[in-house]
Design a protein around this motif. Structure first.
Motif, PDB file in Angstrom:
ATOM      1  N   ALA A 293       2.374   1.749  -3.444  1.00 16.53           N
ATOM      2  CA  ALA A 293       1.350   2.215  -4.393  1.00 16.53           C
ATOM      3  C   ALA A 293       1.055   3.696  -4.174  1.00 16.53           C
ATOM      4  O   ALA A 293       0.949   4.461  -5.136  1.00 16.53           O
ATOM      5  CB  ALA A 293       0.081   1.388  -4.241  1.00 16.53           C
ATOM      6  N   ARG A 294       0.927   4.106  -2.909  1.00 17.86           N
ATOM      7  CA  ARG A 294       0.666   5.507  -2.597  1.00 17.86           C
ATOM      8  C   ARG A 294       1.843   6.385  -3.037  1.00 17.86           C
ATOM      9  O   ARG A 294       1.650   7.466  -3.596  1.00 17.86           O
ATOM     10  CB  ARG A 294       0.436   5.672  -1.096  1.00 17.86           C
ATOM     11  CG  ARG A 294      -0.143   7.008  -0.740  1.00 17.86           C
ATOM     12  CD  ARG A 294      -0.530   7.158   0.706  1.00 17.86           C
ATOM     13  NE  ARG A 294      -0.813   5.901   1.384  1.00 17.86           N
ATOM     14  CZ  ARG A 294      -0.511   5.654   2.648  1.00 17.86           C
ATOM     15  NH1 ARG A 294       0.065   6.568   3.379  1.00 17.86           N
ATOM     16  NH2 ARG A 294      -0.807   4.496   3.205  1.00 17.86           N
TER      17      ARG A 294
ATOM     18  N   GLN B  66       0.830  -1.205   0.000  1.00 12.41           N
ATOM     19  CA  GLN B  66       0.000   0.000   0.000  1.00 12.41           C
ATOM     20  C   GLN B  66       0.869   1.262   0.000  1.00 12.41           C
ATOM     21  O   GLN B  66       0.566   2.224  -0.713  1.00 12.41           O
ATOM     22  CB  GLN B  66      -0.913   0.014   1.225  1.00 12.41           C
ATOM     23  CG  GLN B  66      -1.980  -1.038   1.184  1.00 12.41           C
ATOM     24  CD  GLN B  66      -2.793  -1.060   2.462  1.00 12.41           C
ATOM     25  OE1 GLN B  66      -2.431  -0.452   3.466  1.00 12.41           O
ATOM     26  NE2 GLN B  66      -3.904  -1.796   2.426  1.00 12.41           N
TER      27      GLN B  66
ATOM     28  N   GLU C  92       1.751   6.782  -6.801  1.00  8.19           N
ATOM     29  CA  GLU C  92       0.682   7.708  -7.179  1.00  8.19           C
ATOM     30  C   GLU C  92       1.114   9.162  -6.955  1.00  8.19           C
ATOM     31  O   GLU C  92       0.913  10.022  -7.817  1.00  8.19           O
ATOM     32  CB  GLU C  92      -0.557   7.397  -6.345  1.00  8.19           C
ATOM     33  CG  GLU C  92      -1.765   8.215  -6.703  1.00  8.19           C
ATOM     34  CD  GLU C  92      -2.964   7.823  -5.858  1.00  8.19           C
ATOM     35  OE1 GLU C  92      -3.599   8.747  -5.304  1.00  8.19           O
ATOM     36  OE2 GLU C  92      -3.257   6.621  -5.750  1.00  8.19           O
ATOM     37  N   ARG C  93       1.727   9.429  -5.805  1.00  9.20           N
ATOM     38  CA  ARG C  93       2.216  10.794  -5.518  1.00  9.20           C
ATOM     39  C   ARG C  93       3.293  11.202  -6.508  1.00  9.20           C
ATOM     40  O   ARG C  93       3.350  12.356  -6.929  1.00  9.20           O
ATOM     41  CB  ARG C  93       2.777  10.864  -4.103  1.00  9.20           C
ATOM     42  CG  ARG C  93       1.738  10.855  -3.025  1.00  9.20           C
ATOM     43  CD  ARG C  93       2.389  10.983  -1.676  1.00  9.20           C
ATOM     44  NE  ARG C  93       1.441  10.761  -0.609  1.00  9.20           N
ATOM     45  CZ  ARG C  93       1.775  10.395   0.609  1.00  9.20           C
ATOM     46  NH1 ARG C  93       3.047  10.212   0.927  1.00  9.20           N
ATOM     47  NH2 ARG C  93       0.853  10.219   1.531  1.00  9.20           N
ATOM     48  N   LYS C  94       4.154  10.254  -6.867  1.00  9.47           N
ATOM     49  CA  LYS C  94       5.231  10.563  -7.816  1.00  9.47           C
ATOM     50  C   LYS C  94       4.647  10.919  -9.180  1.00  9.47           C
ATOM     51  O   LYS C  94       5.104  11.869  -9.818  1.00  9.47           O
ATOM     52  CB  LYS C  94       6.185   9.374  -7.938  1.00  9.47           C
ATOM     53  CG  LYS C  94       7.357   9.643  -8.845  1.00  9.47           C
ATOM     54  CD  LYS C  94       8.289   8.461  -8.914  1.00  9.47           C
ATOM     55  CE  LYS C  94       9.411   8.738  -9.894  1.00  9.47           C
ATOM     56  NZ  LYS C  94      10.312   7.595 -10.041  1.00  9.47           N
ATOM     57  N   LYS C  95       3.618  10.194  -9.637  1.00 11.23           N
ATOM     58  CA  LYS C  95       2.993  10.493 -10.933  1.00 11.23           C
ATOM     59  C   LYS C  95       2.344  11.875 -10.913  1.00 11.23           C
ATOM     60  O   LYS C  95       2.441  12.624 -11.883  1.00 11.23           O
ATOM     61  CB  LYS C  95       1.973   9.419 -11.293  1.00 11.23           C
ATOM     62  CG  LYS C  95       2.596   8.132 -11.754  1.00 11.23           C
ATOM     63  CD  LYS C  95       1.559   7.120 -12.154  1.00 11.23           C
ATOM     64  CE  LYS C  95       2.230   5.828 -12.592  1.00 11.23           C
ATOM     65  NZ  LYS C  95       1.253   4.792 -12.941  1.00 11.23           N
ATOM     66  N   GLU C  96       1.673  12.203  -9.811  1.00 10.60           N
ATOM     67  CA  GLU C  96       1.078  13.539  -9.682  1.00 10.60           C
ATOM     68  C   GLU C  96       2.157  14.613  -9.738  1.00 10.60           C
ATOM     69  O   GLU C  96       1.998  15.639 -10.400  1.00 10.60           O
ATOM     70  CB  GLU C  96       0.304  13.647  -8.372  1.00 10.60           C
ATOM     71  CG  GLU C  96      -0.978  12.871  -8.336  1.00 10.60           C
ATOM     72  CD  GLU C  96      -1.647  12.916  -6.962  1.00 10.60           C
ATOM     73  OE1 GLU C  96      -1.220  13.720  -6.108  1.00 10.60           O
ATOM     74  OE2 GLU C  96      -2.598  12.156  -6.754  1.00 10.60           O
TER      75      GLU C  96
END
Length: 190
Positions: free
Chosen positions: A56-57, A53, A60-64
């Motif tokens: 994954a989080r 988890q 996600e933050r890196k993509k943003e």
């Protein structure tokens, strides 16, 4: 003190690594900001159970952050400040000022993400790094000027301030007049 890193921390380690740090740094920074856990057996088991988890989080933050980085990288921001004739500001430009101006332009940036080794205290163009994510860093240009017209001139590359030109004539002093007033002539006293 040994801690388990919950995210990548610059100059310290990657997520999941157990590192040994000073107790004050662990308590005041890593643990307080949720970047690490104490390295106890219970926390190690808890981390391994939550690892997927957390990764994954983090992804996600890196993509943003990468999405914001594409829009923000290389962008220029203008700050209007008062200064003296030599170009030295009456105040200084801090990370709070930079975060406000970047946020006004529509980007969500916290002052902790702006990396200033020392405050900006003069007029001119400055390149400032912004860390959007531990793995994503961009650079912005800050144009500090006294007026919008001066900012445009600086952006074109013109020198606005003559910083190295110091002339006694500009100060209204004449060496001969000063010597005559003091009663000295040619270095000898009368």
């Amino acid at each position: 003190m040994e801690v388990i890193l919950l995210e990548r921390v610059a100059k310290l380690g990657q997520m999941g690594e157990t590192v040994n740090v000073r107790p004050g740094f662990a308590r005041n920074f890593l643990l307080a900001r949720g970047k690490a856990l104490r390295a106890t057996e219970g926390n190690k088991k808890h981390f391994e159970a939550q690892r997927a988890q957390l990764e994954a989080r983090n992804l996600e933050r890196k993509k943003e952050a990468e999405g914001v980085a594409e829009k923000l990288n290389g962008k220029s921001f203008t700050l209007i400040r008062q200064s003296g004739e030599t170009g030295v500001l009456y105040g200084s430009v801090s990370t709070r000022d930079l975060a406000e101006i970047v946020t006004k332009e529509g980007f969500s940036v916290d002052r902790g993400q702006i990396v200033l080794n020392q405050p900006i205290k003069t007029l001119g163009l400055f390149t400032v790094p912004v860390t959007l994510h531990p793995e994503v860093e961009v650079e912005i240009t800050v144009n500090v000027a006294r007026s919008p017209e001066e900012a445009e001139r600086q952006a074109r590359g013109e020198t606005v301030i003559e910083r190295d030109s110091f002339n006694l004539d500009d100060l209204g002093l004449e060496v001969g007049a000063a010597l005559a007033e003091s009663g000295e002539e040619g270095g000898e006293q009368a």
